[in-house]
Structure formats: structure tokens, C-alpha cells
Write an enzyme that holds these catalytic residues in place. Structure first.
Site, short mmCIF file in Angstrom:
data_model
loop_
_atom_site.label_atom_id
_atom_site.label_comp_id
_atom_site.label_asym_id
_atom_site.label_seq_id
_atom_site.Cartn_x
_atom_site.Cartn_y
_atom_site.Cartn_z
N ALA A 86 -18.48 8.57 -85.49
CA ALA A 86 -17.13 8.27 -84.99
C ALA A 86 -16.09 8.81 -85.95
CB ALA A 86 -16.96 6.76 -84.83
N SER A 89 -11.66 14.36 -85.22
CA SER A 89 -12.42 15.52 -85.68
C SER A 89 -11.68 16.85 -85.61
CB SER A 89 -13.71 15.62 -84.86
OG SER A 89 -13.41 15.98 -83.52
N THR A 104 -9.33 5.80 -88.95
CA THR A 104 -10.68 5.91 -88.37
C THR A 104 -11.69 6.44 -89.39
OG1 THR A 104 -9.98 6.16 -86.10
CG2 THR A 104 -12.08 7.16 -86.65
N THR A 143 -19.09 16.87 -93.05
CA THR A 143 -18.81 18.27 -92.70
C THR A 143 -18.76 19.14 -93.94
OG1 THR A 143 -17.01 19.68 -91.93
CG2 THR A 143 -16.38 17.51 -92.62
N ASP A 144 -19.04 20.43 -93.74
CA ASP A 144 -18.91 21.37 -94.88
C ASP A 144 -17.46 21.54 -95.29
OD1 ASP A 144 -18.03 22.85 -92.67
OD2 ASP A 144 -19.31 24.58 -93.04
N GLU A 145 -16.51 21.10 -94.43
CA GLU A 145 -15.10 21.30 -94.75
C GLU A 145 -14.67 20.51 -95.98
OE1 GLU A 145 -12.46 21.57 -91.35
OE2 GLU A 145 -14.11 22.12 -90.04
N TYR A 168 -7.75 16.41 -92.19
CA TYR A 168 -9.07 16.07 -91.63
C TYR A 168 -10.12 16.09 -92.72
CZ TYR A 168 -13.67 17.08 -89.55
OH TYR A 168 -15.01 17.07 -89.26
N LYS A 172 -12.50 13.08 -94.41
CA LYS A 172 -13.97 13.09 -94.40
C LYS A 172 -14.50 13.02 -95.83
CE LYS A 172 -16.41 13.54 -91.28
NZ LYS A 172 -17.02 12.52 -90.37
N LEU A 208 -12.64 25.93 -80.73
CA LEU A 208 -12.60 27.37 -80.44
C LEU A 208 -13.45 27.81 -79.24
CD1 LEU A 208 -11.55 30.18 -81.49
CD2 LEU A 208 -13.74 30.38 -82.65
N PRO A 223 -5.44 32.32 -77.85
CA PRO A 223 -4.64 32.25 -79.10
C PRO A 223 -5.49 32.45 -80.36
CG PRO A 223 -4.98 30.05 -78.18
CD PRO A 223 -5.68 31.00 -77.27
N TYR A 225 -5.58 32.53 -84.23
CA TYR A 225 -4.75 32.10 -85.36
C TYR A 225 -4.77 33.18 -86.44
CZ TYR A 225 -5.28 27.30 -83.47
OH TYR A 225 -5.28 26.16 -82.68
N ASN A 267 -13.92 34.68 -86.35
CA ASN A 267 -13.44 34.13 -85.07
C ASN A 267 -13.28 35.22 -84.01
OD1 ASN A 267 -13.32 31.65 -86.29
ND2 ASN A 267 -11.12 31.75 -86.74
P1 NAD Z 1 -15.62 14.41 -81.25
O1 NAD Z 1 -14.16 14.39 -81.55
O2 NAD Z 1 -16.13 15.21 -80.09
O3 NAD Z 1 -16.15 12.91 -81.02
C1 NAD Z 1 -15.73 11.84 -81.80
C2 NAD Z 1 -16.12 10.56 -81.06
O4 NAD Z 1 -15.73 9.44 -81.88
C3 NAD Z 1 -15.40 10.39 -79.72
O5 NAD Z 1 -16.34 9.97 -78.74
C4 NAD Z 1 -14.38 9.29 -79.98
O6 NAD Z 1 -14.09 8.49 -78.83
C5 NAD Z 1 -15.08 8.48 -81.06
N1 NAD Z 1 -14.14 7.72 -81.91
C6 NAD Z 1 -12.99 8.17 -82.45
N2 NAD Z 1 -12.40 7.17 -83.16
C7 NAD Z 1 -13.20 6.08 -83.05
C8 NAD Z 1 -13.14 4.76 -83.55
N3 NAD Z 1 -12.12 4.36 -84.32
N4 NAD Z 1 -14.15 3.91 -83.26
C9 NAD Z 1 -15.19 4.30 -82.47
N5 NAD Z 1 -15.28 5.55 -81.96
C10 NAD Z 1 -14.30 6.43 -82.24
O7 NAD Z 1 -16.30 14.87 -82.60
P2 NAD Z 1 -17.64 15.70 -82.85
O8 NAD Z 1 -17.32 17.13 -82.89
O9 NAD Z 1 -18.69 15.18 -81.96
O10 NAD Z 1 -17.95 15.25 -84.35
C11 NAD Z 1 -18.74 14.09 -84.63
C12 NAD Z 1 -18.86 13.92 -86.14
O11 NAD Z 1 -19.44 15.09 -86.72
C13 NAD Z 1 -17.52 13.72 -86.83
O12 NAD Z 1 -17.70 12.74 -87.83
C14 NAD Z 1 -17.21 15.08 -87.43
O13 NAD Z 1 -16.43 14.94 -88.59
C15 NAD Z 1 -18.60 15.60 -87.75
N6 NAD Z 1 -18.77 17.05 -87.75
C16 NAD Z 1 -18.37 17.79 -86.68
C17 NAD Z 1 -18.58 19.18 -86.68
C18 NAD Z 1 -18.19 20.03 -85.50
O14 NAD Z 1 -18.33 21.26 -85.57
N7 NAD Z 1 -17.78 19.48 -84.39
C19 NAD Z 1 -19.15 19.79 -87.79
C20 NAD Z 1 -19.55 18.99 -88.87
C21 NAD Z 1 -19.36 17.63 -88.83
P1 TYD Z 2 -12.04 24.81 -84.64
O1 TYD Z 2 -12.94 24.95 -83.46
O2 TYD Z 2 -10.78 24.03 -84.49
O3 TYD Z 2 -12.94 24.26 -85.84
P2 TYD Z 2 -12.58 24.13 -87.44
O4 TYD Z 2 -11.13 24.27 -87.62
O5 TYD Z 2 -13.08 22.76 -87.74
O6 TYD Z 2 -13.39 25.22 -88.10
O7 TYD Z 2 -11.64 26.27 -85.11
C1 TYD Z 2 -12.61 27.23 -85.47
C2 TYD Z 2 -11.87 28.45 -85.98
O8 TYD Z 2 -11.16 29.06 -84.90
C3 TYD Z 2 -10.81 28.13 -87.02
O9 TYD Z 2 -10.78 29.19 -87.98
C4 TYD Z 2 -9.51 28.11 -86.24
C5 TYD Z 2 -9.75 29.13 -85.16
N1 TYD Z 2 -9.05 28.92 -83.87
C6 TYD Z 2 -8.28 29.93 -83.30
O10 TYD Z 2 -8.15 31.05 -83.87
N2 TYD Z 2 -7.67 29.69 -82.11
C7 TYD Z 2 -7.78 28.50 -81.46
O11 TYD Z 2 -7.18 28.31 -80.39
C8 TYD Z 2 -8.60 27.45 -82.05
C9 TYD Z 2 -8.75 26.13 -81.38
C10 TYD Z 2 -9.22 27.72 -83.26
#
Ligand code: NAD
Ligand code: TYD
Length: 371
Positions: A86, A89, A104, A143-145, A168, A172, A208, A223, A225, A267
């Protein structure tokens, strides 16, 4: 016998969480998953329709920050593991509104840790540290971020210093430090996983890959960036799920594990690949209900927009620790994974439409309000 009887998965209606819940139900049929999700804009119960009737999946709508609900759930279900997905993100949203990321991602994590500690404590050892029930674990999905940005060379290892650059990633990283502190101060059995960018089915189209697929299909601007040369290290969500499960089952207590698939892409490469792939599907007549013609997909759709503030230039994960110590390997090549992912979005246009129109938010009332 399964190692864990009942697992609390938080954020299991989001992108990775919903994939993880399904992965766990298929891999561990004797384990019950209690799926706690606040259903923010990113939570979508339509991600879970295929497991709606699975008796081993219990959905609870609620907030990880809730100080009454979390202890109640621990008492009611007696979890032996917690996997915390949760979170808020999206980096762009964190630039607009950092506050919710603190509540959160940081306070919510601390609330879960505190309840796990209280519920699982059995006594004290001779040095005064709490002792815990056998076989319990708290796993934080990070996350690696948190490591910040890389230059042209180098990779993040688990010992790379934390240097988050966005609100963000700062939230984390703060959460990770609380997990570390609960292990160090209270000996709480924990792991942290740090993963690179995920792709795959059910990702919210603000990120993205799904955003670009959707915009190409609708002939909207794409778009880019800045110069579009930022690099991300892409991992298929199912490989992320198997990596988390590996750490849950076999990770050494207190350790951090990076999860990555060695797929660095700029990207702009991803955007070009999506345009080509969608064009091919349209020319072969594989996409039903779309009027876009393949020759309308041209480079004119690509527009360079103002760069994201503080935009991290490059991420890359060194996955040696999890591969060599726990034997985990990714199963997808990027080429197979991205082709399968684009197919999935093209075959699930209703899902995409419902997300974009907000229709998915009515699903909870329809399906759950009477339960
Ligand atoms: P997401 O935004 O798709 O999902 C997040 C979920 O958390 C949603 O279902 C939302 O309703 C729920 N949520 C938000 N606030 C809440 C709260 N206060 N209580 C209960 N539920 C809540 O995110 P995701 O991409 O599935 O990422 C999941 C996890 O993995 C996150 O912790 C993120 O930091 C981590 N992560 C994501 C990526 C990625 O590429 N997406 C990469 C590395 C790590
Ligand atoms: P994103 O999917 O938001 O993941 P993160 O920022 O966590 O890496 O973005 C991935 C990459 O794509 C990031 O370098 C930002 C870029 N980006 C664009 O160039 N255009 C877009 O509309 C979005 C959403 C992301």
C-alpha cells in the site's frame, strides 16, 4: 504444508498488489490472503474479478494508517506475515502533493510495523529485546528509487547509500528506515525488497507504458519528458511477484534484497517500441473496436514536454544478491514481456476505458456494499 497460513497483503487492489495476490493464491493454495486496500484512485477491484469467489481471498476496504482497524484485523485473522504494497506510488503526484505520501507511505508503514510487533511478541530475551512467535515476517515492498539516480555507469546494490530525490522516493526511503529501525531496536523479523520499474497487466494508465499504449490508440500526444533519454530498468510484474515470494519464503531476517531483470531501456526506446507494436496489431486487424488506422500513428504524435522537476536520469539494479543467495531468476525477457503486455492492454480495452472514465470506482458499491 505452507509456511504461512494467513498473510495480510496491503494495497492488493493496485497494480503490483493485485498481481501478487493472484500469484500467491495460485502458488500457495492453502494460504489465506487478507487483502487490505483503501481503494484510492489507484485501487481497482476490477483487477480482482477473477478471484472474487476464491474462499482464500478476503478483501477488506480500509486504510493502513487506521489505528483502530489494523489491530482489529491482526486479532481477527492472526496473520503470520505482512506484505506491504500500500502506497502512493506516482512521482508526478508526489511533486504536486507530497503530504499524502508522508501519511500513507511513512505513517502507514509505521502503524503496520507497530501492530506486527505487538501482535507477534511472545516475551523478552535476556538482553531485553522482544521475542516473537516462530515463523512470522514483515515484508516491505520498496523501490530502487530510494538509491537516487545513477550516471552513465554503475548499478545499485543493497549497500548503495540511500539518496532519494523525489518526495515519493523520500517517503519510501523513510519507510525503509523505519523497517530497519524496528529490526534493529526490536528485533522484528523483517525483509525489504527494492525493485526496479515494473510493467505488465493492470497498471494504472498514469505510468509510462499503459499511458503510451492508451494515447497511441487514441492518437493523442505522447508526452516525452525532457529529451526522453532517461533510463529505467524494467521488470515484468510477475517476476517481481515471484521475487517477493522468494524473499518471503527464504530471505534472511533483517536483509534487504534488490529485485531487477537487467533490462535497461531509454524512455524513447519504449515509446518507439509501443508505437511499432500497436501499429503492427492494427495492420493485422487484431484490435477490435478501435477506429485508428495504422498509418495515422506517426512520429508527429511524439511531443517533448517540460521535464519532470528533479527527474532521475538513470536507474539500474544489481540483482546478484537475490540470484546468488536465494536462487531467484526472472522468467521473462523484455521482448516477450512487453509484447505480451501490449497484447493484454489491446485485449482489455474495457478495463482501460473503465479506469479512464472512473467507472471502476463504482465497482465497490455494486459488488461489496451489500456484503
Ligand atoms: P499502485 O499505485 O498501483 O497501487 C497502490 C495501492 O495501494 C492501491 O490499490 C491503493 O488503493 C492502495 N493504497 C493507497 N493508499 C492506501 C492506504 N492508506 N491504505 C491502504 N491502501 C492504500 O502502486 P503499485 O505500482 O502497485 O506499487 C505497489 C508498491 O510497489 C508500492 O509500495 C510501490 O512503492 C512499490 N513499487 C512499485 C514499482 C512500480 O514500478 N510500480 C516499482 C518498485 C516498487
Ligand atoms: P513512470 O512510469 O512515472 O515511473 P517512474 O517515474 O517511477 O520511473 O515514468 C517512467 C519514466 O517515463 C520516467 O523517466 C518519466 C517518463 N515519463 C514520460 O516521459 N512521459 C510520461 O508521460 C510519463 C508518465 C513518464
Amino acid at each position: 504444508m505452507e509456511k504461512y497460513k494467513t498473510i495480510l497483503v496491503t494495497g492488493g487492489a493496485g497494480f503490483i498488489g493485485s498481481n501478487f495476490v493472484k500469484y500467491m493464491l495460485s502458488q500457495h493454495p492453502e494460504t489465506t490472503i487478507v487483502n487490505l486496500d483503501a481503494l484510492t484512485y489507484a485501487g481497482n477491484l476490477e483487477n480482482l474479478t477473477d478471484i472474487e469467489d476464491n474462499p482464500n481471498h478476503i478483501f477488506v476496504k480500509g486504510d493502513i494508517c487506521d489505528q483502530d482497524l489494523i489491530p482489529k484485523l491482526f486479532k481477527e485473522y492472526d496473520f503470520d506475515a505482512v506484505v506491504n504494497f500500500a502506497a502512493e506510488s506516482h512521482v508526478d503526484r508526489s511533486i504536486e502533493n507530497p503530504g499524502i505520501f508522508v501519511s500513507t507511505n511513512v505513517e502507514g508503514t509505521q502503524n503496520l510495523l507497530d501492530n506486527a510487533k505487538k501482535q507477534w511478541t511472545t516475551g523478552k530475551d535476556e538482553e531485553g529485546f522482544p521475542t516473537y512467535r516462530d515463523g512470522v515476517k514483515y515484508l516491505q515492498v520498496s523501490t530502487d528509487e530510494v538509491y537516487g539516480a545513477l550516471g552513465k555507469t554503475g548499478m545499485f546494490t543493497e549497500t548503495t547509500p540511500l539518496a532519494p530525490n523525489s518526495p515519493y522516493s523520500a517517503s519510501k526511503a523513510s519507510a525503509d528506515l523505519f523497517v530497519r529501525a524496528y529490526h534493529n531496536t526490536f528485533h522484528l523479523p523483517v525483509n525489504i525488497t527494492r525493485c526496479s520499474n515494473n510493467y505488465g497487466p493492470y497498471q494504472f494508465p498514469e505510468k509510462l507504458i499503459p499511458l503510451m499504449i492508451s494515447n497511441v490508440l487514441e492518437l493523442r500526444d505522447l508526452p516525452i519528458y525532457g529529451d526522453g533519454m532517461q533510463i529505467r530498468d524494467w521488470l515484468h510484474v510477475k517476476d517481481h511477484c515471484s521475487g517477493i515470494d522468494t524473499v518471503l519464503q527464504t530471505g534472511k531476517m533483517g536483509e534487504v534484497y534488490n529485485i531487477g531483470g537487467n533490462n535497461e531501456k531509454a524512455n524513447i526506446e519504449i515509446i518507439n517500441l509501443i508505437m511499432e507494436n500497436v501499429k503492427k496489431h492494427l495492420s493485422e486487424g487484431h484490435v477490435e473496436g478501435v477506429n485508428t488506422q495504422p498509418d495515422q500513428i506517426t512520429d508527429d504524435l511524439k511531443i517533448h514536454v517540460e521535464d519532470r522537476l528533479g527527474h532521475d536520469r538513470r536507474y539500474a539494479i544489481d540483482n546478484t544478491k537475490i540470484t546468488s543467495q536465494l536462487g531467484w531468476e526472472p522468467s521473462y525477457t523484455f521482448e516477450n514481456g512487453i509484447a505480451e503486455t501490449i497484447d493484454w492492454y489491446l485485449n482489455n480495452l474495457d478495463w482501460m476505458e473503465n479506469v479512464k472514465s472512473g467507472g471502476y470506482q463504482e465497482y465497490y458499491d455494486k459488488m461489496y456494499s451489500k456484503k
